[in-house]
Design a protein around this motif. Structure first.
Motif, PDB file in Angstrom:
ATOM      1  N   SER A 117      29.032  33.474 -38.446  1.00 25.65           N
ATOM      2  CA  SER A 117      29.952  32.787 -39.357  1.00 25.65           C
ATOM      3  C   SER A 117      30.760  31.689 -38.682  1.00 25.65           C
ATOM      4  N   PHE A 118      30.884  31.771 -37.368  1.00 25.30           N
ATOM      5  CA  PHE A 118      31.582  30.717 -36.620  1.00 25.30           C
ATOM      6  C   PHE A 118      30.673  30.272 -35.478  1.00 25.30           C
TER       7      PHE A 118
ATOM      8  N   ALA B  31      41.498  35.002 -40.237  1.00 32.13           N
ATOM      9  CA  ALA B  31      40.166  34.628 -40.727  1.00 32.13           C
ATOM     10  C   ALA B  31      39.902  35.245 -42.094  1.00 32.13           C
ATOM     11  N   VAL B  32      39.157  34.507 -42.884  1.00 32.12           N
ATOM     12  CA  VAL B  32      38.537  35.059 -44.097  1.00 32.12           C
ATOM     13  C   VAL B  32      37.064  34.679 -43.983  1.00 32.12           C
ATOM     14  N   ILE B  33      36.206  35.661 -44.129  1.00 34.44           N
ATOM     15  CA  ILE B  33      34.776  35.402 -43.951  1.00 34.44           C
ATOM     16  C   ILE B  33      34.020  35.995 -45.136  1.00 34.44           C
ATOM     17  N   VAL B  34      33.214  35.155 -45.756  1.00 35.23           N
ATOM     18  CA  VAL B  34      32.366  35.623 -46.855  1.00 35.23           C
ATOM     19  C   VAL B  34      30.939  35.727 -46.306  1.00 35.23           C
TER      20      VAL B  34
ATOM     21  N   LYS C 213      30.371  31.828 -54.602  1.00 34.70           N
ATOM     22  CA  LYS C 213      30.587  32.595 -55.844  1.00 34.70           C
ATOM     23  C   LYS C 213      32.064  32.830 -56.112  1.00 34.70           C
TER      24      LYS C 213
ATOM     25  N   SER D 188      36.041  33.614 -51.897  1.00 33.51           N
ATOM     26  CA  SER D 188      37.063  33.298 -50.895  1.00 33.51           C
ATOM     27  C   SER D 188      38.464  33.389 -51.494  1.00 33.51           C
TER      28      SER D 188
ATOM     29  N   ARG E  19      41.042  26.575 -41.012  1.00 38.73           N
ATOM     30  CA  ARG E  19      39.969  25.775 -40.387  1.00 38.73           C
ATOM     31  C   ARG E  19      39.150  25.157 -41.519  1.00 38.73           C
TER      32      ARG E  19
ATOM     33  N   ASN F 252      36.508  23.864 -43.823  1.00 37.20           N
ATOM     34  CA  ASN F 252      35.105  24.216 -43.589  1.00 37.20           C
ATOM     35  C   ASN F 252      34.121  23.056 -43.724  1.00 37.20           C
TER      36      ASN F 252
ATOM     37  N   TRP G 206      37.782  24.526 -48.424  1.00 29.18           N
ATOM     38  CA  TRP G 206      38.593  25.667 -47.965  1.00 29.18           C
ATOM     39  C   TRP G 206      40.087  25.342 -48.050  1.00 29.18           C
TER      40      TRP G 206
ATOM     41  N   ARG H 262      41.164  23.395 -50.248  1.00 25.16           N
ATOM     42  CA  ARG H 262      41.376  23.388 -51.708  1.00 25.16           C
ATOM     43  C   ARG H 262      41.644  24.792 -52.238  1.00 25.16           C
TER      44      ARG H 262
HETATM   45  C1  COA Z   1      35.015  29.187 -46.010  1.00 29.81           C
HETATM   46  C2  COA Z   1      34.477  30.338 -46.840  1.00 29.81           C
HETATM   47  C3  COA Z   1      35.406  31.551 -46.673  1.00 29.81           C
HETATM   48  C4  COA Z   1      34.468  29.893 -48.312  1.00 29.81           C
HETATM   49  O1  COA Z   1      33.932  30.934 -49.099  1.00 29.81           O
HETATM   50  P1  COA Z   1      32.799  30.633 -50.191  1.00 29.81           P
HETATM   51  O2  COA Z   1      32.414  31.904 -50.818  1.00 29.81           O
HETATM   52  O3  COA Z   1      31.704  29.893 -49.513  1.00 29.81           O
HETATM   53  O4  COA Z   1      33.510  29.650 -51.198  1.00 29.81           O
HETATM   54  P2  COA Z   1      33.865  29.871 -52.735  1.00 29.81           P
HETATM   55  O5  COA Z   1      32.646  30.205 -53.499  1.00 29.81           O
HETATM   56  O6  COA Z   1      34.989  30.852 -52.823  1.00 29.81           O
HETATM   57  O7  COA Z   1      34.329  28.430 -53.132  1.00 29.81           O
HETATM   58  C5  COA Z   1      35.485  27.829 -52.597  1.00 29.81           C
HETATM   59  C6  COA Z   1      35.432  26.349 -52.866  1.00 29.81           C
HETATM   60  O8  COA Z   1      34.389  25.795 -52.087  1.00 29.81           O
HETATM   61  C7  COA Z   1      33.464  25.113 -52.911  1.00 29.81           C
HETATM   62  N1  COA Z   1      32.141  25.334 -52.355  1.00 29.81           N
HETATM   63  C8  COA Z   1      31.499  26.506 -52.248  1.00 29.81           C
HETATM   64  N2  COA Z   1      30.305  26.309 -51.666  1.00 29.81           N
HETATM   65  C9  COA Z   1      30.221  24.985 -51.421  1.00 29.81           C
HETATM   66  C10 COA Z   1      29.228  24.151 -50.833  1.00 29.81           C
HETATM   67  N3  COA Z   1      28.070  24.639 -50.374  1.00 29.81           N
HETATM   68  N4  COA Z   1      29.478  22.835 -50.723  1.00 29.81           N
HETATM   69  C11 COA Z   1      30.638  22.312 -51.163  1.00 29.81           C
HETATM   70  N5  COA Z   1      31.629  23.062 -51.723  1.00 29.81           N
HETATM   71  C12 COA Z   1      31.389  24.352 -51.851  1.00 29.81           C
HETATM   72  C13 COA Z   1      33.620  25.724 -54.275  1.00 29.81           C
HETATM   73  O9  COA Z   1      33.248  24.817 -55.278  1.00 29.81           O
HETATM   74  C14 COA Z   1      35.103  26.043 -54.313  1.00 29.81           C
HETATM   75  O10 COA Z   1      35.886  24.941 -54.629  1.00 29.81           O
HETATM   76  P3  COA Z   1      36.345  24.598 -56.151  1.00 29.81           P
HETATM   77  O11 COA Z   1      36.312  25.859 -56.913  1.00 29.81           O
HETATM   78  O12 COA Z   1      37.703  24.021 -55.989  1.00 29.81           O
HETATM   79  O13 COA Z   1      35.363  23.607 -56.581  1.00 29.81           O
HETATM   80  C15 COA Z   1      33.035  30.708 -46.436  1.00 29.81           C
HETATM   81  O14 COA Z   1      32.215  29.578 -46.528  1.00 29.81           O
HETATM   82  C16 COA Z   1      32.913  31.307 -45.041  1.00 29.81           C
HETATM   83  O15 COA Z   1      33.037  32.499 -44.854  1.00 29.81           O
HETATM   84  N6  COA Z   1      32.623  30.452 -44.025  1.00 29.81           N
HETATM   85  C17 COA Z   1      32.465  30.906 -42.638  1.00 29.81           C
HETATM   86  C18 COA Z   1      33.757  31.394 -42.046  1.00 29.81           C
HETATM   87  C19 COA Z   1      34.881  30.405 -42.251  1.00 29.81           C
HETATM   88  O16 COA Z   1      34.766  29.212 -41.969  1.00 29.81           O
HETATM   89  N7  COA Z   1      36.013  30.913 -42.761  1.00 29.81           N
HETATM   90  C20 COA Z   1      37.168  30.069 -43.004  1.00 29.81           C
HETATM   91  C21 COA Z   1      37.959  29.846 -41.772  1.00 29.81           C
HETATM   92  S1  COA Z   1      38.774  31.338 -41.290  1.00 29.81           S
END
Ligand code: COA
Length: 246
Positions: free
Chosen positions: A26-27, A107-110, A117, A120, A144, A146, A173, A175
């Motif tokens: 994830s990172f 951290a929050v990690i999906v 979906k 987050s 951080r 994304n 993120w 946002r």
């Molecule tokens: C960052 C993270 C937590 C976001 O979770 P996610 O499940 O992917 O995102 P969500 O489905 O909740 O969507 C969040 C926003 O991102 C947007 N988004 C989701 N996937 C996207 C993609 N592939 N491209 C662009 N935007 C995207 C969504 O549209 C939403 O924004 P909006 O509702 O305002 O339009 C996830 O990608 C992750 O775990 N990444 C790795 C670890 C990390 O970087 N964590 C954050 C730092 S601690």
């Protein structure tokens, strides 16, 4: 979306394996291996504060996301914020001159299979709720962004001002936090410090660094400075301090 349950590691230590799977890949690995503060403290975050580490599970107990935080003392001013992620770890585990009054997100990690979906914001909301249940008055986060790794040459100060047409932050993120009511406090330019030998960086990135200089590497939010004479590469991961009032 399936109904999801929130479990802390304190109540459900048996979900630890599922949590580790969510973390895999994830990172960038240099952030995990090359940040000495992370290497020193991460296991303690999980061990010492299990009631502040949580997972989101579906009805069949598959772990879909995790959230991690630690308590620290913060007087509410921008000046008194830790330097960033590393600084939060140092303050959280360091000398306790003041009792912790703030929950700091780490951290929050999906899980990769469940991204996109809307999980987050559910994870951040769960963290806010945990913070309230534990009596913290604030939740802060060295966020951080994304999508920043796609724009490594743009200074973070400019990147955070990029907006969508509807006025919301460009970065997904940032946002999520903004929509949930967090306020921008400041850019944490040196949130994580990653150091390694040139060989380490070549292993971490799969690239070669034939001469000293700045390199754009996969997953990094700014370039990495390689110094062949000193056999060292230094990367400073910039984050953005955001805060929720609870
Ligand atoms: C960052 C993270 C937590 C976001 O979770 P996610 O499940 O992917 O995102 P969500 O489905 O909740 O969507 C969040 C926003 O991102 C947007 N988004 C989701 N996937 C996207 C993609 N592939 N491209 C662009 N935007 C995207 C969504 O549209 C939403 O924004 P909006 O509702 O305002 O339009 C996830 O990608 C992750 O775990 N990444 C790795 C670890 C990390 O970087 N964590 C954050 C730092 S601690």
């Amino acid at each position: 979306m399936d109904s999801l349950n929130v479990h802390t590691l304190e109540r459900r230590p048996d979900l630890f394996e599922g949590l580790e799977k969510v973390h895999e890949g994830s990172f960038p690995n240099y952030v995990i291996e090359g940040d000495r503060h992370n290497a020193e403290y991460w296991d303690r975050v999980l061990r010492d504060f299990p009631s502040l580490q949580f997972v989101l599970c579906d009805e069949r107990e598959n772990v879909q996301a995790s959230g991690h935080a630690l308590p620290l003392a913060w007087d509410g001013t921008v000046e008194n914020l830790p330097s960033g992620y590393d600084g939060a770890l140092v303050r959280g585990f360091g000398e306790r001159r003041h009792p912790p009054n703030t929950l700091c997100a780490l951290a929050v990690i999906v899980a990769k299979s469940h991204r996109g979906k809307g999980l987050s914001s559910r994870a951040v909301s769960a963290m806010k709720q945990l913070a309230q249940e534990h009596g913290f008055s604030r939740l802060i986060a060295p966020v951080r962004p994304n999508r920043k790794s796609l724009y490594p040459l743009t200074p973070m100060e400019r990147y955070i001002r990029w907006r969508q047409e509807d006025g919301a932050p460009f970065d997904p993120w940032l946002r999520v936090h903004w929509k949930l009511g967090a306020q921008f406090l400041k850019v944490a330019s040196n949130s994580m410090e990653v150091r390694g030998s040139v060989a380490d960086w070549e292993k971490w990135t799969g690239m070669r660094f034939p001469e000293s200089g700045e390199y754009v590497v996969p997953g990094a939010l700014t370039p990495v400075a390689i110094n062949r004479e000193k056999d060292e590469g230094i990367y400073l991961d910039p984050n953005v301090w955001m805060a929720y009032r609870l």
